[in-house]
Design an enzyme around this catalytic site. Sequence first.
Site, PDB file in Angstrom:
ATOM      1  N   ILE A 145       0.859  -1.190   0.000  1.00  0.00           N
ATOM      2  CA  ILE A 145       0.000   0.000   0.000  1.00  0.00           C
ATOM      3  C   ILE A 145       0.889   1.231   0.000  1.00  0.00           C
ATOM      4  CG2 ILE A 145      -1.833   1.263   1.197  1.00  0.00           C
ATOM      5  CD1 ILE A 145      -2.724  -1.475   0.175  1.00  0.00           C
ATOM      6  N   GLU A 157       4.387  -7.654   3.028  1.00  0.00           N
ATOM      7  CA  GLU A 157       4.711  -8.537   4.144  1.00  0.00           C
ATOM      8  C   GLU A 157       4.169  -7.987   5.461  1.00  0.00           C
ATOM      9  OE1 GLU A 157       8.504  -8.582   1.473  1.00  0.00           O
ATOM     10  OE2 GLU A 157       6.756  -7.286   1.831  1.00  0.00           O
TER      11      GLU A 157
END
Length: 233
Positions: A145, A157
């Site tokens: 993002i 992650e």
Amino acid sequence: MKNQTTNIASNAYAPYSNSDEYCYVLGKSGTFYPGVRVENSSYPLTIPADQAAICSSLGNGDHPVAILDSSRSNQLSKFWIEKFNLKKLESLPEDAVIYDPIVKKVDDVNLYLQKLCESTVSDQSDFPVTALLKTTDGYIPGVNIEFKEWNLGLCAERVALSRALASGYSEFLGMHVYAPQSEYISPCGACRQVLFEFMPDQTLVLHHDDQSLSRHLVSHLLPNGFSSSSLKK
């Protein structure tokens, strides 16, 4: 969610500050996205609850419209409220639909990671990254993002990890990572440090664009990684 919503504060990972910070972000779809504080022994890598929840909602193709925040008002929380014009909520509705990120079964991990690329918010870099965090209950997806304010985004992650913790999942068995724009994908240094905090002896499976795979222990990707039990005293 694995834990009841009333227990979300206990899902926060805050061994250094003992803060039980949590929040819920309401998406335009009507779904509430939980977020909890995720601390790190390298303090600047701590993920605030509101950042975690907002990135989770965006990674699910939703748009934040309101927030219920347990933390005291600060400049960062004000930033999110202003950025998305969020309405402030005082309580969680009894019939609230809470986002549960768990995917019970994934038949083809590589295909799933490729499909997840459609959910990334990577306009700034044009570099989508996806992840699947394996837990004892199934997989938890994550996508990168990004914002114009680059330092406030989260890698795939860390989105997967923060989603897991906010929803009460804490037993991690490994992670798969994929990035179609990279010939050889490997987690950034910040992600290595954060993963080292939670799963140093678990395996990262890296899915490269040429369809090859490589497997690494998290601790091997961060040799002599920083941690200190004295920080928890």
